[in-house]
Each structure stands twice: as C-alpha cells, then as structure tokens.
Design an enzyme around this catalytic site. Structure first.
Site, PDB file in Angstrom:
ATOM      1  N   ASN A   9     -17.860  40.540   9.755  1.00  0.00           N
ATOM      2  CA  ASN A   9     -17.179  39.362   9.220  1.00  0.00           C
ATOM      3  C   ASN A   9     -15.754  39.774   8.872  1.00  0.00           C
ATOM      4  OD1 ASN A   9     -16.264  37.191   7.762  1.00  0.00           O
ATOM      5  ND2 ASN A   9     -17.637  37.493   6.019  1.00  0.00           N
ATOM      6  N   LYS A  11     -13.312  37.988   7.909  1.00  0.00           N
ATOM      7  CA  LYS A  11     -12.685  37.197   6.840  1.00  0.00           C
ATOM      8  C   LYS A  11     -11.252  36.804   7.240  1.00  0.00           C
ATOM      9  CE  LYS A  11     -15.794  39.365   3.611  1.00  0.00           C
ATOM     10  NZ  LYS A  11     -16.125  39.734   2.253  1.00  0.00           N
ATOM     11  N   HIS A  95     -21.310  31.409   3.571  1.00  0.00           N
ATOM     12  CA  HIS A  95     -20.880  32.675   2.968  1.00  0.00           C
ATOM     13  C   HIS A  95     -20.522  32.456   1.499  1.00  0.00           C
ATOM     14  CE1 HIS A  95     -18.519  36.215   2.036  1.00  0.00           C
ATOM     15  NE2 HIS A  95     -19.169  36.804   3.020  1.00  0.00           N
ATOM     16  N   GLU A  97     -18.208  33.449  -0.311  1.00  0.00           N
ATOM     17  CA  GLU A  97     -16.797  33.118  -0.601  1.00  0.00           C
ATOM     18  C   GLU A  97     -16.531  31.635  -0.376  1.00  0.00           C
ATOM     19  OE1 GLU A  97     -15.158  36.232   1.841  1.00  0.00           O
ATOM     20  OE2 GLU A  97     -15.864  37.683   0.366  1.00  0.00           O
ATOM     21  N   GLU A 167     -26.772  38.475   0.817  1.00  0.00           N
ATOM     22  CA  GLU A 167     -25.581  39.163   0.343  1.00  0.00           C
ATOM     23  C   GLU A 167     -25.440  38.947  -1.158  1.00  0.00           C
ATOM     24  OE1 GLU A 167     -22.537  39.674   3.708  1.00  0.00           O
ATOM     25  OE2 GLU A 167     -22.317  37.627   3.008  1.00  0.00           O
ATOM     26  N   GLY A 173     -17.538  43.362  -1.288  1.00  0.00           N
ATOM     27  CA  GLY A 173     -16.169  43.827  -1.472  1.00  0.00           C
ATOM     28  C   GLY A 173     -15.955  44.651  -2.728  1.00  0.00           C
ATOM     29  N   SER A 213     -20.860  45.567   0.882  1.00  0.00           N
ATOM     30  CA  SER A 213     -20.415  46.963   0.880  1.00  0.00           C
ATOM     31  C   SER A 213     -21.243  47.871   1.800  1.00  0.00           C
ATOM     32  CB  SER A 213     -20.366  47.511  -0.550  1.00  0.00           C
ATOM     33  OG  SER A 213     -19.460  46.750  -1.334  1.00  0.00           O
TER      34      SER A 213
HETATM   35  P1  PGA Z   1     -18.122  43.658   2.367  1.00  0.00           P
HETATM   36  O1  PGA Z   1     -18.319  42.102   2.739  1.00  0.00           O
HETATM   37  O2  PGA Z   1     -18.864  44.446   3.423  1.00  0.00           O
HETATM   38  O3  PGA Z   1     -16.643  43.878   2.406  1.00  0.00           O
HETATM   39  O4  PGA Z   1     -18.722  43.861   1.017  1.00  0.00           O
HETATM   40  C1  PGA Z   1     -19.537  41.615   3.224  1.00  0.00           C
HETATM   41  C2  PGA Z   1     -19.455  40.135   3.468  1.00  0.00           C
HETATM   42  O5  PGA Z   1     -18.812  39.436   2.678  1.00  0.00           O
HETATM   43  O6  PGA Z   1     -20.023  39.607   4.451  1.00  0.00           O
END
Ligand code: PGA
Length: 251
Positions: A9, A11, A95, A97, A167, A173, A213
């Site tokens: 992803n 982003k 997601h 976010e 997640e 993140g 992560s």
């Molecule tokens: P990250 O993000 O691996 O940077 O923690 C995962 C995601 O949001 O899909």
C-alpha cells in the site's frame, strides 16, 4: 490451500517516474517467487502508468479506494469500472486512514465493497481496532462489528473475491508490530466470525492478511502463524529491496 498475498500500500507516495522506478526494480527481484500473489497499490494518477510498467511480470495492480457508483455527478470520485479500465484487478477498501480521516464507516465500506465486486475487482477489505479500543478490551467486539457490517449482504460466492486485512490501528506506521500471538489470536477470531456468518468452508478459504509495521525482519514469524495468509505492507513497500525481501519471506 490459501495462496498468500503480499500487497504494498503505497499510500500518498510516488509520482509517475518514482512509481515506475520502483516496479522496474521490484519485478526482477520477485520474478522467481512462486505461490505468492504480489500486489502494488499506487495512487490513482499513476495506475495506468504502473500497469504498463508491470506488463509481463507477476505483479498485480490495486487501487487504494473506490466509490460505490459507476458514474454520475460525483465530482472527485473514481468508480470500480474506471479502476478496471486503468488495469486494476484489486482494490483496498476501508483502510483505517480512510476511516480515521475521511469519514469512512462500516456502511460506506460495505457499499464500496459491493460495487467493487460487481465490477469484477477483488477486494482487500481492511479492519482493525484502535489502541483505545484494545486497551478497553473491545478488540473482538470492534472486529466482529466491522466484519459483520462491512460484509452485510455479500454472498459466499462474493467472499471468494475478498481478502480481509487485519490492521491494528496502533501498529500502522508506528514501528510497533502486533506480536505473532496477538496477530494470530485476532486472525483466528476473524475467521471464526466468518464461519458464524457464512460457514466453515468459506471461513477456511478466505485469506486474512496482517498489516501494521510489517518488515523483512518480522514477516517470517507472522507468516508462520496458521491463520495469517499474507501481509498488507505500507512503509516497507516503498523500496524494492525491503518489499522484495518481504515477498521472498519463504526463501
Ligand atoms: P505500515 O502500513 O506497514 O507502514 O505500518 C500498513 C498499512 O497501513 O497498510
């Protein structure tokens, strides 16, 4: 039995030349990996460009979101059919976010999933609890509601084109991965909810990815868990070496 999926992803990163560089570097590093579905999810504006760059490779293309109407007076939105037109086979929906910053709810996620499936896309359907919810012992309630409400009205046949991405919001993140046990516990719970809502064969067949992560250093341990069928990778998917190391977790 469940083919693992490793999805990147991206982003809000990578303009066209950077996106092309990334997949051109990635393709040779993952070309000999068998038995893993490899997906990248760039921003909308570079989907078609990335599609051309991955032609002839095993890498598949996903978008990071879509709208639920196919066309109409909906300024700024992108429909599932348009994603197919741009070369996508997959789409990420719900997601955290988007839920946190863009008002996405279980209901909108449900509408989007239905529209995406109807257009022929495979859905990477995201769920996960916040830190406050985990600390208040609400993790399982939240996951159950997200699965039940997010999948409302979908048939068993629909579920064959859905992968769930668990997640935990507190792990995204932050560098703070869920432990293998925490992830396995949540995945087994989610599979149990699918079994309750549908049946055991459907639950046994659905792929449940872990996200939050994920790095080359922790992917092996996560993938060793019986209910973890892949990963949705953010930060570590932005570089060919780290993403390819994750894809090559079995080597
Ligand atoms: P990250 O993000 O691996 O940077 O923690 C995962 C995601 O949001 O899909």
């Amino acid at each position: 039995m469940r083919t693992p999926i490793i999805a990147g992803n991206w982003k809000l990163f990578k303009k066209s030349s950077e996106a092309v560089d990334l997949v051109m570097n990635l393709a040779p590093l993952v070309k000999s990996v068998g038995g893993v579905e490899i997906i990248v999810a760039p921003v909308f504006t570079v989907l078609a460009t990335v599609k051309r760059a991955i032609a002839g490779s095993t890498i598949k293309l996903a978008a990071q979101d879509c709208f639920w109407e196919e066309e109409g007076a909906f300024t700024g939105e992108i429909s599932p059919g348009m994603l197919i037109d741009a070369g996508c086979s997959h789409v990420i929906i719900g997601h955290s976010e988007r839920r946190q910053y863009f008002g996405e709810t279980n209901e909108t996620v449900n509408r989007k999933s239905k529209a995406a499936l109807a257009a022929g896309l495979t859905v990477l359907f995201c769920i996960g609890e916040t830190l406050a919810e985990r600390e208040a012992d609400k993790t399982f309630d939240v996951l159950r509601t997200q699965v039940r409400d997010g999948l409302t009205g979908l048939t068993k046949e629909n579920l064959a084109r859905i992968a769930i991405a668990y997640e935990p919001v507190w792990a995204i993140g932050t560098g703070k991965t869920a432990t293998e046990d925490q992830a396995q516990e949540a995945h087994a719970f989610i599979r149990g909810v699918v079994a309750e809502l549908y049946d055991h064969p459907t639950a046994d067949a659905i792929r449940i990815l872990y996200g939050g992560s994920v790095k080359p250093e922790n992917i092996k341990g996560l993938m060793a868990q019986s209910d973890i069928d892949g990963a949705l990778v953010g930060g570590a998917s932005l570089k060919a070496d780290s993403f390819s190391a994750i894809v090559n977790y079995g080597a």
